[in-house]
Each structure stands twice: as C-alpha cells, then as structure tokens.
Design an enzyme around this catalytic site. Sequence first.
Site, PDB file in Angstrom:
ATOM      1  N   CYS A 176       0.872  -1.354  -0.038  1.00  0.00           N
ATOM      2  CA  CYS A 176       0.142  -0.025   0.007  1.00  0.00           C
ATOM      3  C   CYS A 176       0.934   1.228   0.097  1.00  0.00           C
ATOM      4  O   CYS A 176       0.571   1.989   0.951  1.00  0.00           O
ATOM      5  CB  CYS A 176      -0.890   0.024   1.235  1.00  0.00           C
ATOM      6  SG  CYS A 176      -2.120  -1.313   1.097  1.00  0.00           S
ATOM      7  N   ASP A 177       2.041   1.332  -0.834  1.00  0.00           N
ATOM      8  CA  ASP A 177       2.564   2.418  -0.881  1.00  0.00           C
ATOM      9  C   ASP A 177       2.998   2.929  -2.370  1.00  0.00           C
ATOM     10  O   ASP A 177       3.157   1.911  -3.104  1.00  0.00           O
ATOM     11  CB  ASP A 177       4.026   2.123  -0.212  1.00  0.00           C
ATOM     12  CG  ASP A 177       4.944   3.393  -0.347  1.00  0.00           C
ATOM     13  OD1 ASP A 177       4.880   4.158  -1.256  1.00  0.00           O
ATOM     14  OD2 ASP A 177       5.569   3.542   0.736  1.00  0.00           O
TER      15      ASP A 177
END
Length: 376
Positions: free
Chosen positions: A324-325
């Site tokens: 989730c980056d």
Amino acid sequence: MTARIREFLKRRVDEGPCLVVDLDVVRDNYNSFAKALPDSKVFYAIKANPAPEILKLLVELGACFDVASVGETEAVLAAGATPDRISYGNPIKKESEIAAAYRLGVTLFAFDCEAEAEKIARAAPGSRVICRIHCDNAGADWPLSRKFGCEPAYAADILEFAHRQGLVPHGISFHVGSQQNNVAAWDRALASTAAIFRTCAERGINLSMVNLGGGFPAKYIRKTPKLESYGKAIFRSLRKHFGNAIPNTIIEPGRGLVGNAGMIEAEVVLIARRTREDEVRWVYLDIGKFHGLAETIDESIRYPIKTPKDRDEMAPCIVAGPTCDSVDVLYEKTPYPLPVSLAIGDKVLIEAAGAYTATYSSVGFNGFPPLRQYVI
Ligand SMILES: *Cc1c(COP(=O)(O)O)cnc(C)c1O
C-alpha cells in the site's frame, strides 16, 4: 532459464515469490571473467548477493572479495576465505568498524579523504590503502557517481598524507557505474590513474595496483556488449596510459557474476482497468520495490518478465507491487507489454534477478515477508 531452475520450480510446493540461483551459472561467469580479463584478479563485490553458498563456491574457485562492512567481512571469513583475500572497499567506515576488520585480519582498505586516512592509521596501523577517485558514470544504468571518490587531481596529496600517517599507499580504485553499457568507460579513469601514479612516483611513493571496480553488465532486456569486449577495451586503455609498465589490476564484479544466475518466480495478484475502455491494464504482482525489485527505481533496470502465455497477443501494462505504498510501481513511464490473456493467479518469471534483489528486500514492509532465496 536454466534446466536446473526449471526442474526446481516444478517441484516447489511453498507459496509466495522466491529467487532461485543456479551455482553452475555463477561458476561459468567466474570462468568467463578469468578468460576475458586474464591478468586481473576477481574480487567479488558481495553486496550483489551474499548467499553463503555463492561465497563458498567462489572461495573454492579462488576468488577474492570486496566487502563494505564488518558483517560482510564475517560472511566471507565464514565461507572459508582467509583475510588476505579481502579488500575493504567502502571509503565510509566508523573507526570501530575499521578496528574490528583489522582484528579479523584485514589489512587492505579504501579511502578518499584525509579524515578517513587518519581513522585507518589509528585503527589499522600499517595497512595498505587504496585511494578511490571520482569518475564519470555516463553509460551506466545504475550510476554510483558523486557519493564516492576524491577528484583525481587531489589523490596524490591524500595518498602522501596517508603515507605520512604510516600507511602504505597501494593503489587507486574507481567505479564506472553499475550496468555500464560502454566498454570504453574505463579509459578516462585510467588516464587519470596513470597521471596519479606518475605524480606519486615523483614524490617517492610507488603505487602498484589499480582496482578497476565493477560495472560489468548482466543481460536484461537491452543487448549488452560481450565481456570479451570489455576485457579488450580495458587492456587497450592500460597499454595506452601505462605503456609497458602495466600495474597489477583487480576487478570487483557484482552484477556481472550473479545477475544472470538467478530468477524470481512471482504471481499475478490482480489485473485492473481504471476505466471501461482503458487500454493499459494495471498488473499487480506479489513482489515489488520493497521485496527485491528496488532497482526498478526510475525504471533503471528493466527485467525480462516471462509468462506461460507469451505467444498470445500482447498489450501494454503498468506493472506494480502488492504493498500500500504508491512508490511500489515497477514500470509505468514505459509500460510493459504482457499477454492480453494473462490472468490472476498466473505465475510470472522475472529473469536475471540474481543481483541486488534478495539483499535489497525489506524485513517485512506491510507484512510481506522478505524475498525467499534458494541456491541450487
Ligand atoms: C557495488 C560495488 C561493486 C560491484 O559493482 P557491479 O556493477 O555490481 O559489478 C564493485 N566495487 C564497489 C566498490 C562497489 O561498491
């Protein structure tokens, strides 16, 4: 893909992405270096892949090692190398680290400024030192420029300074940048090196060694010159700048020794279109920038990605990792062609991934475990 890796992956039952390294390829690569640069001793830059099996094999083959930390020094010794086969090539060291390496028997250190020479003189008295000079990294896909190395015109002064500190000025080192595509990239640095040798000789300091660094490419997507061409170009430059007095030389291949020996098996987690008509699909893999593919930063290294459906029609994709980056996108500026028939759950092979992958993998960012490695 080698037959051994294919067999291994067929029998593999565990889940998740993994890197498989074939030692036979590492052995072939080592022999190719010995053939292409017969007068240069190989010091493997272990940061490329410090797997104990690789280090053990290279110890058996007679290689020496370039290390950058006490941890790497210990790894090389644990694999059976004697400390006289170690060059501590990192010009940035704590005094306590120099002392620890010296206690382990290391007596060859790189430096690129007076303050580092003072540290080495105190912590490893009488050691041989190699001055790292700055050089142009044009032509390299993964440049290392600016962080290391003094200007060549300053090198004789700091070698003389080291001499006055009781150290033994041994030679010059430089690195032309990793994945260097230009076989002539060593020429200018060798011209500077020869000039430093002459200046030092005038001051009564006789240097004896040139460390030609790494930079030898692995084959990714783009075609690269043959290792033989690098050897020839380097020898021509040595002749041109040193005449008949060619010094001892060493090379420090990392990528060139292990890059093409390893392959990552990964899996497609999701394929998404952002609008109904979107031509470009987002393909998310279970491996990304944080779990081994850090060299896709700026899309510097473009790995060959193979799927079982590569005979089907291809269309451009944005390839991304699972975390989730938003940094965790591998190829977007230049989309990657993948089969239209590619489906969630398909396995993909990321080739030539033996160097700078497993070691770059985070400990467990976002709950994804570090990249597993098998050396066969
Ligand atoms: C990383 C490194 C190498 C290896 O470079 P490659 O381009 O991977 O061959 C060699 N020497 C030094 C000092 C390094 O830091």
